[in-house]
Write a protein that holds these residues in place. Structure first.
Motif, PDB file in Angstrom:
ATOM      1  N   ALA A  25      59.481  26.554   1.310  1.00 57.15           N
ATOM      2  CA  ALA A  25      60.097  27.664   0.571  1.00 57.15           C
ATOM      3  C   ALA A  25      59.534  27.745  -0.845  1.00 57.15           C
ATOM      4  CB  ALA A  25      61.614  27.500   0.536  1.00 57.15           C
ATOM      5  N   LEU A  26      59.309  26.609  -1.480  1.00 58.88           N
ATOM      6  CA  LEU A  26      58.712  26.594  -2.817  1.00 58.88           C
ATOM      7  C   LEU A  26      57.295  27.161  -2.775  1.00 58.88           C
ATOM      8  CD1 LEU A  26      58.747  25.759  -5.831  1.00 58.88           C
ATOM      9  CD2 LEU A  26      57.886  23.521  -5.084  1.00 58.88           C
ATOM     10  N   ILE A  27      56.516  26.783  -1.771  1.00 57.33           N
ATOM     11  CA  ILE A  27      55.166  27.326  -1.624  1.00 57.33           C
ATOM     12  C   ILE A  27      55.228  28.844  -1.459  1.00 57.33           C
ATOM     13  CG2 ILE A  27      53.117  27.403  -0.144  1.00 57.33           C
ATOM     14  CD1 ILE A  27      53.650  24.433   0.516  1.00 57.33           C
ATOM     15  N   LEU A  28      56.154  29.318  -0.630  1.00 54.15           N
ATOM     16  CA  LEU A  28      56.319  30.759  -0.432  1.00 54.15           C
ATOM     17  C   LEU A  28      56.646  31.446  -1.746  1.00 54.15           C
ATOM     18  CD1 LEU A  28      56.645  33.298   1.349  1.00 54.15           C
ATOM     19  CD2 LEU A  28      59.007  32.586   1.733  1.00 54.15           C
ATOM     20  N   TRP A  29      57.597  30.904  -2.482  1.00 55.99           N
ATOM     21  CA  TRP A  29      57.998  31.506  -3.761  1.00 55.99           C
ATOM     22  C   TRP A  29      56.825  31.541  -4.741  1.00 55.99           C
ATOM     23  CZ3 TRP A  29      58.648  29.340  -8.726  1.00 55.99           C
ATOM     24  CH2 TRP A  29      59.217  30.209  -9.652  1.00 55.99           C
ATOM     25  N   LEU A  30      56.099  30.436  -4.848  1.00 50.67           N
ATOM     26  CA  LEU A  30      54.952  30.402  -5.756  1.00 50.67           C
ATOM     27  C   LEU A  30      53.852  31.365  -5.310  1.00 50.67           C
ATOM     28  CD1 LEU A  30      54.689  26.552  -6.367  1.00 50.67           C
ATOM     29  CD2 LEU A  30      55.430  28.292  -8.026  1.00 50.67           C
ATOM     30  N   SER A  31      53.721  31.557  -4.007  1.00 46.85           N
ATOM     31  CA  SER A  31      52.668  32.427  -3.482  1.00 46.85           C
ATOM     32  C   SER A  31      52.944  33.903  -3.702  1.00 46.85           C
ATOM     33  CB  SER A  31      52.469  32.171  -1.989  1.00 46.85           C
ATOM     34  OG  SER A  31      52.004  30.867  -1.778  1.00 46.85           O
ATOM     35  N   VAL A  32      54.201  34.297  -3.725  1.00 46.04           N
ATOM     36  CA  VAL A  32      54.510  35.726  -3.852  1.00 46.04           C
ATOM     37  C   VAL A  32      55.016  36.116  -5.234  1.00 46.04           C
ATOM     38  CG1 VAL A  32      54.967  35.981  -1.381  1.00 46.04           C
ATOM     39  CG2 VAL A  32      56.864  35.514  -2.939  1.00 46.04           C
ATOM     40  N   SER A  33      55.241  35.131  -6.111  1.00 46.06           N
ATOM     41  CA  SER A  33      55.691  35.466  -7.465  1.00 46.06           C
ATOM     42  C   SER A  33      54.509  35.969  -8.279  1.00 46.06           C
ATOM     43  CB  SER A  33      56.334  34.243  -8.124  1.00 46.06           C
ATOM     44  OG  SER A  33      55.394  33.209  -8.270  1.00 46.06           O
ATOM     45  N   ALA A  34      54.804  36.474  -9.465  1.00 47.26           N
ATOM     46  CA  ALA A  34      53.760  37.012 -10.334  1.00 47.26           C
ATOM     47  C   ALA A  34      52.678  35.963 -10.555  1.00 47.26           C
ATOM     48  CB  ALA A  34      54.357  37.434 -11.664  1.00 47.26           C
ATOM     49  N   PRO A  35      51.430  36.372 -10.439  1.00 45.02           N
ATOM     50  CA  PRO A  35      50.346  35.394 -10.567  1.00 45.02           C
ATOM     51  C   PRO A  35      50.190  34.918 -12.008  1.00 45.02           C
ATOM     52  CG  PRO A  35      49.438  37.599 -10.408  1.00 45.02           C
ATOM     53  CD  PRO A  35      50.928  37.716 -10.188  1.00 45.02           C
ATOM     54  N   PRO A  36      49.864  33.648 -12.163  1.00 49.03           N
ATOM     55  CA  PRO A  36      49.576  33.159 -13.513  1.00 49.03           C
ATOM     56  C   PRO A  36      48.246  33.717 -13.998  1.00 49.03           C
ATOM     57  CG  PRO A  36      49.135  31.455 -11.913  1.00 49.03           C
ATOM     58  CD  PRO A  36      49.725  32.621 -11.161  1.00 49.03           C
TER      59      PRO A  36
END
Length: 124
Positions: free
Chosen positions: A16-27
């Motif tokens: 779930a953390l990977i999913l969240w990091l993958s779809v959140s605003a890109p750094p």
């Protein structure tokens, strides 16, 4: 069944953390080569995911060679699907072949590390 599910909770939370990091605003990261922090982070998170999945399996059954292979494949596929999601559904995110390669390498490393540690612990 419910008792065994608790062993997969860390893997599910990590996924779930990977999913969240993958779809959140890109750094705001510069273009990088394969051995820069971005690619190493991909290897790390998919390695941990593979390790946690196998740890969950190991709590309820013997981990077979086939299970090791399917875990590496499944984690790699999860990374590929998330790269596709980024490309099709996320503004400012892109499909990157080097990210896919890093995900695959990470998943394989996670499986190998688990296998080595599990084999070492079973000999004691």
């Amino acid at each position: 069944v419910q008792n065994r599910i608790k062993y997969f909770f860390p893997a599910l939370m990590w996924a779930a953390l990977i999913l969240w990091l993958s779809v959140s605003a890109p750094p705001n990261l510069p273009d990088v080569n394969f051995f820069e922090p971005d690619k190493l982070a991909h290897m790390f998170v998919y390695g941990v995911l593979a390790f946690l999945i196998l740890w969950g399996f190991s709590k309820s059954q013997t981990v077979s060679k086939k299970m090791l292979q399917w875990t590496a494949f499944g984690c790699s596929l999860y990374g590929f699907v998330l790269e596709c999601v980024q490309y099709f559904l996320c503004t400012g995110r892109y499909f990157e072949n080097l990210d896919n390669l890093a995900n695959i390498i990470g998943a394989i490393l996670g499986v190998l590390i688990f296998h080595f540690l599990n084999r070492t612990n079973s000999k004691k």
